[in-house]
Design a protein around this motif. Sequence first.
Motif, PDB file in Angstrom:
ATOM      1  N   HIS A  83      30.786  -3.600  48.603  1.00  0.00           N
ATOM      2  CA  HIS A  83      31.758  -2.574  48.941  1.00  0.00           C
ATOM      3  C   HIS A  83      33.022  -2.673  47.985  1.00  0.00           C
ATOM      4  CE1 HIS A  83      29.907  -0.980  52.419  1.00  0.00           C
ATOM      5  NE2 HIS A  83      29.707  -2.389  52.742  1.00  0.00           N
ATOM      6  N   HIS A  84      33.473  -3.898  47.534  1.00  0.00           N
ATOM      7  CA  HIS A  84      34.639  -4.187  46.589  1.00  0.00           C
ATOM      8  C   HIS A  84      34.269  -3.845  45.379  1.00  0.00           C
ATOM      9  CE1 HIS A  84      36.358  -5.634  50.336  1.00  0.00           C
ATOM     10  NE2 HIS A  84      35.119  -6.168  50.470  1.00  0.00           N
ATOM     11  N   ASP A  85      33.051  -3.639  44.729  1.00  0.00           N
ATOM     12  CA  ASP A  85      32.782  -3.655  43.385  1.00  0.00           C
ATOM     13  C   ASP A  85      33.590  -2.398  42.659  1.00  0.00           C
ATOM     14  OD1 ASP A  85      31.812  -3.967  40.946  1.00  0.00           O
ATOM     15  OD2 ASP A  85      29.701  -3.518  41.429  1.00  0.00           O
ATOM     16  N   VAL A  86      33.944  -2.671  41.495  1.00  0.00           N
ATOM     17  CA  VAL A  86      35.040  -1.668  40.788  1.00  0.00           C
ATOM     18  C   VAL A  86      34.381  -0.387  40.585  1.00  0.00           C
ATOM     19  CG1 VAL A  86      36.467  -1.381  38.720  1.00  0.00           C
ATOM     20  CG2 VAL A  86      36.030  -3.537  39.835  1.00  0.00           C
ATOM     21  N   GLU A  87      33.056  -0.458  40.325  1.00  0.00           N
ATOM     22  CA  GLU A  87      32.118   0.522  39.783  1.00  0.00           C
ATOM     23  C   GLU A  87      31.661   1.561  40.920  1.00  0.00           C
ATOM     24  OE1 GLU A  87      29.128  -1.883  37.865  1.00  0.00           O
ATOM     25  OE2 GLU A  87      30.612  -2.554  36.380  1.00  0.00           O
ATOM     26  N   GLY A  88      32.001   1.141  41.948  1.00  0.00           N
ATOM     27  CA  GLY A  88      31.410   1.892  43.330  1.00  0.00           C
ATOM     28  C   GLY A  88      30.335   1.130  44.157  1.00  0.00           C
ATOM     29  N   TYR A  89      30.579   1.548  45.413  1.00  0.00           N
ATOM     30  CA  TYR A  89      29.303   1.113  46.093  1.00  0.00           C
ATOM     31  C   TYR A  89      28.162   1.948  46.078  1.00  0.00           C
ATOM     32  CZ  TYR A  89      27.049  -0.129  50.720  1.00  0.00           C
ATOM     33  OH  TYR A  89      26.373  -0.670  51.611  1.00  0.00           O
ATOM     34  N   PHE A  90      26.963   0.958  46.032  1.00  0.00           N
ATOM     35  CA  PHE A  90      25.515   1.605  45.750  1.00  0.00           C
ATOM     36  C   PHE A  90      24.640   0.964  46.863  1.00  0.00           C
ATOM     37  CE2 PHE A  90      21.198   1.107  44.063  1.00  0.00           C
ATOM     38  CZ  PHE A  90      21.093   2.315  43.840  1.00  0.00           C
ATOM     39  N   ARG A  91      23.912   1.802  47.755  1.00  0.00           N
ATOM     40  CA  ARG A  91      22.854   1.384  48.454  1.00  0.00           C
ATOM     41  C   ARG A  91      21.801   2.199  48.602  1.00  0.00           C
ATOM     42  NH1 ARG A  91      22.710  -1.295  53.792  1.00  0.00           N
ATOM     43  NH2 ARG A  91      20.870  -0.807  54.801  1.00  0.00           N
ATOM     44  N   ARG A  92      20.626   1.760  48.654  1.00  0.00           N
ATOM     45  CA  ARG A  92      19.546   2.026  48.539  1.00  0.00           C
ATOM     46  C   ARG A  92      18.362   1.364  49.570  1.00  0.00           C
ATOM     47  NH1 ARG A  92      17.713   4.428  42.539  1.00  0.00           N
ATOM     48  NH2 ARG A  92      19.199   5.964  42.517  1.00  0.00           N
ATOM     49  N   SER A  93      17.517   2.015  50.393  1.00  0.00           N
ATOM     50  CA  SER A  93      16.470   1.526  51.251  1.00  0.00           C
ATOM     51  C   SER A  93      15.161   2.478  50.988  1.00  0.00           C
ATOM     52  CB  SER A  93      16.924   1.580  52.727  1.00  0.00           C
ATOM     53  OG  SER A  93      17.060   2.872  53.080  1.00  0.00           O
ATOM     54  N   HIS A  94      14.149   1.617  51.429  1.00  0.00           N
ATOM     55  CA  HIS A  94      12.885   2.153  51.479  1.00  0.00           C
ATOM     56  C   HIS A  94      12.083   1.657  52.549  1.00  0.00           C
ATOM     57  CE1 HIS A  94       9.093   3.378  49.718  1.00  0.00           C
ATOM     58  NE2 HIS A  94       8.408   2.439  50.147  1.00  0.00           N
ATOM     59  N   PHE A  95      11.378   2.682  53.434  1.00  0.00           N
ATOM     60  CA  PHE A  95      10.652   2.577  54.447  1.00  0.00           C
ATOM     61  C   PHE A  95       9.211   2.634  54.281  1.00  0.00           C
ATOM     62  CE2 PHE A  95       8.684   3.547  58.436  1.00  0.00           C
ATOM     63  CZ  PHE A  95       8.994   2.441  59.232  1.00  0.00           C
ATOM     64  N   HIS A  96       8.261   1.758  54.595  1.00  0.00           N
ATOM     65  CA  HIS A  96       6.802   1.893  54.367  1.00  0.00           C
ATOM     66  C   HIS A  96       5.956   1.656  55.895  1.00  0.00           C
ATOM     67  CE1 HIS A  96       2.829   1.994  52.590  1.00  0.00           C
ATOM     68  NE2 HIS A  96       2.647   1.027  53.291  1.00  0.00           N
ATOM     69  N   ARG A  97       5.129   2.584  56.143  1.00  0.00           N
ATOM     70  CA  ARG A  97       4.308   2.120  57.373  1.00  0.00           C
ATOM     71  C   ARG A  97       3.098   2.061  57.015  1.00  0.00           C
ATOM     72  NH1 ARG A  97       4.987   2.613  62.719  1.00  0.00           N
ATOM     73  NH2 ARG A  97       6.845   3.792  62.589  1.00  0.00           N
ATOM     74  N   PHE A  98       2.438   0.774  57.382  1.00  0.00           N
ATOM     75  CA  PHE A  98       0.956   0.514  57.135  1.00  0.00           C
ATOM     76  C   PHE A  98       0.345   1.347  57.892  1.00  0.00           C
ATOM     77  CE2 PHE A  98       3.299  -3.375  55.508  1.00  0.00           C
ATOM     78  CZ  PHE A  98       2.622  -3.374  54.255  1.00  0.00           C
TER      79      PHE A  98
END
Length: 132
Positions: A9-24
Motif C-alpha cells: 500500500h505504501h509503494d511509491v509507484e501505486g498499489y496493485f492487486r490481482r486475484s484469480h479464482f479456479h473451480r475444479f
Amino acid sequence: MTLFATSSHHDVEGYFRRSHFHRFTVPTNDICNIVKVIEIAIGQLYKSGVRYYKYGVGLMDLHDEGLFQYDLFSQSNDNTKLMACMDNINARYGRSTVQIAAKGFEQKFAMRRAFLSPQYTTKWSDIPKIIC
C-alpha cells in the motif's frame, strides 16, 4: 482455489492487486493438477515492473476423499498411484523428500526465531523450574 498477488500500500509507484479464482470440475488431491492451474494463473497475475509484497494460494471447500460421490459425466484425472507413492516416500524419509520440481530445491526463506517466546504449554524444556 484462489490465488492473489499484491504490492505494498505504501509503494511509491501505486498499489496493485490481482486475484484469480479456479473451480475444479471434480475435486482433486493431485498436486500435478494444482500446479497446472497455478502455472496458468501466474500469467494472469503477473504485471511487469510491479514490486510484489505478498502473494498466496488458498484452497477452499476441502472434503474427505471418501465422502465425495462422483458422477458419470465428470471423470477424475488424478494419478492416485503417483500421489500415494509420493506420500509414502515422504512419510518414510521425511517431509519434502519427493516434491514437484516447480517448487525448487533451495529454501530461501526461514522464519526468524531469535525472539521466539517460550512455549510453556507445548514444550517440556520451556516449563519454568521452581527450586524451593
